[in-house]
Design a protein around this motif. Structure first.
Motif, PDB file in Angstrom:
ATOM      1  N   LYS A 127      10.450  -4.724  11.515  1.00  0.00           N
ATOM      2  CA  LYS A 127       9.831  -5.247  12.352  1.00  0.00           C
ATOM      3  C   LYS A 127       9.774  -7.238  13.444  1.00  0.00           C
ATOM      4  CE  LYS A 127       5.503  -4.648  10.533  1.00  0.00           C
ATOM      5  NZ  LYS A 127       6.407  -3.522   9.490  1.00  0.00           N
ATOM      6  N   PRO A 128      10.028  -7.438  14.328  1.00  0.00           N
ATOM      7  CA  PRO A 128      10.546  -8.677  14.542  1.00  0.00           C
ATOM      8  C   PRO A 128       9.795  -9.923  13.561  1.00  0.00           C
ATOM      9  CG  PRO A 128       9.643  -7.371  16.806  1.00  0.00           C
ATOM     10  CD  PRO A 128       8.561  -6.645  15.678  1.00  0.00           C
ATOM     11  N   GLY A 129      10.648 -10.741  13.261  1.00  0.00           N
ATOM     12  CA  GLY A 129       9.741 -11.778  12.488  1.00  0.00           C
ATOM     13  C   GLY A 129       9.336 -11.068  10.969  1.00  0.00           C
ATOM     14  N   PHE A 130       9.719 -10.293  10.687  1.00  0.00           N
ATOM     15  CA  PHE A 130       9.309  -8.991   9.957  1.00  0.00           C
ATOM     16  C   PHE A 130       7.830  -9.184   8.984  1.00  0.00           C
ATOM     17  CE2 PHE A 130      13.787  -9.956   9.604  1.00  0.00           C
ATOM     18  CZ  PHE A 130      14.480  -8.629   8.979  1.00  0.00           C
ATOM     19  N   LEU A 131       6.810  -9.514   9.950  1.00  0.00           N
ATOM     20  CA  LEU A 131       5.484  -9.200  10.631  1.00  0.00           C
ATOM     21  C   LEU A 131       4.649  -7.650  10.691  1.00  0.00           C
ATOM     22  CD1 LEU A 131       4.985 -12.673  12.386  1.00  0.00           C
ATOM     23  CD2 LEU A 131       5.156 -12.439   9.814  1.00  0.00           C
TER      24      LEU A 131
END
Length: 275
Positions: free
Chosen positions: A262-266
């Protein structure tokens, strides 16, 4: 950049050899971390206000070196590398998610609930994972696909042996009891913890740190771990792999299996559950 041998990666995943190999790597990292524990280890603060120590960096360097030797060219997303150089803008079909020391705040305080997390991701989901707790010399791992989950106590390195401890034993989530027991992060208030536990059918709750929460549910000691605050994907991927292999589930806020890259690995809100 080397082209990864994904055929060999998939073959070792299918046979179970990959999970055993990364368990040995995680345990080697655990042995490296322990001399830094409960001593006057210097602590720095990263840009996101989280702590980092030499133990984090040394363990990550070891893990990255071992993985590159075993499976050259496979993309790695590791916490300290991301903190230093930024997150990759895209992930490959196969990649590693690595947290060399999950629960650094507790580690710095001298607590026992810190872990080494290594997970292999494929097509957005964890397909193999290992969680090692250095303080208690315990490792949890997934097996080959559909092969279940396992736990062992590992010993100190002796006479050239990779692990001089007990044999692997299978673990499984338990059927939900009449009064379930939840695990919560120490970052939530008692009032919020009680509310979250009740929301997921648990009459009682207990606080603990790191990815241990997934593993304790996987071995049938607890029933749910709800999380509303943000986490990074490397905090959860290995624990999710172990819990799912043991018969549990990790669901995102939309009720679907929690995905990665996911975006930013968050991560957003999620709940990890047993039977």
């Amino acid at each position: 950049m080397k082209t990864p041998d994904t055929d060999r990666l998939a073959q070792d995943l299918k046979s179970g050899a990959l999970a055993l190999a990364i368990a040995d790597i995680a345990e080697e990292a655990a042995r490296l971390i322990l001399p830094y524990w409960r001593v006057d280890t210097a602590v720095e603060t990263k840009a996101d206000d989280s702590p980092v120590t030499q133990a984090d960096r040394a363990a990550e360097a070891l893990i990255l070196k071992r993985l590159e030797t075993l499976y050259p060219g496979v993309q790695t997303v590791a916490e300290e590398a991301v903190a230093a150089d930024g997150a990759p803008t895209a992930v490959q079909d196969w990649f590693w998610l690595i947290d060399p020391l999950d629960g650094t705040r507790g580690f710095v305080r001298g607590g026992e609930a810190f872990t080494v997390n290594i997970a292999l991701m494929h097509a957005g989901y964890p397909v193999a994972g290992v969680v090692t707790a250095p303080a208690t010399a315990t490792t949890w791992r997934s097996d080959r696909p559909e092969g279940g989950a396992f736990r062992r106590q590992f010993g100190a390195l002796q006479a050239g042996e990779a692990h001089a401890g007990e044999d692997w034993r299978p673990i499984r989530v338990r059927d939900r009891p009449a009064e379930g027991l939840a695990l919560l992060s120490h970052s939530v208030t008692d009032e919020e913890a009680a509310r979250l536990a009740a929301r997921h059918g648990c009459a009682h709750w207990q606080g603990t740190d790191s990815s241990l929460k997934f593993c304790l549910i996987a071995e049938g000691r607890f029933d749910a771990y709800p999380r509303t605050g943000p986490t990074s994907e490397w905090d959860t991927a290995a624990g999710q792999a172990v819990l799912e292999a043991a018969g549990g589930r990790v669901l995102a806020d939309d009720g679907q299996r929690m995905a990665y890259g996911k975006p930013g690995f968050l991560n957003g809100a999620f709940v990890a559950m047993g039977g």
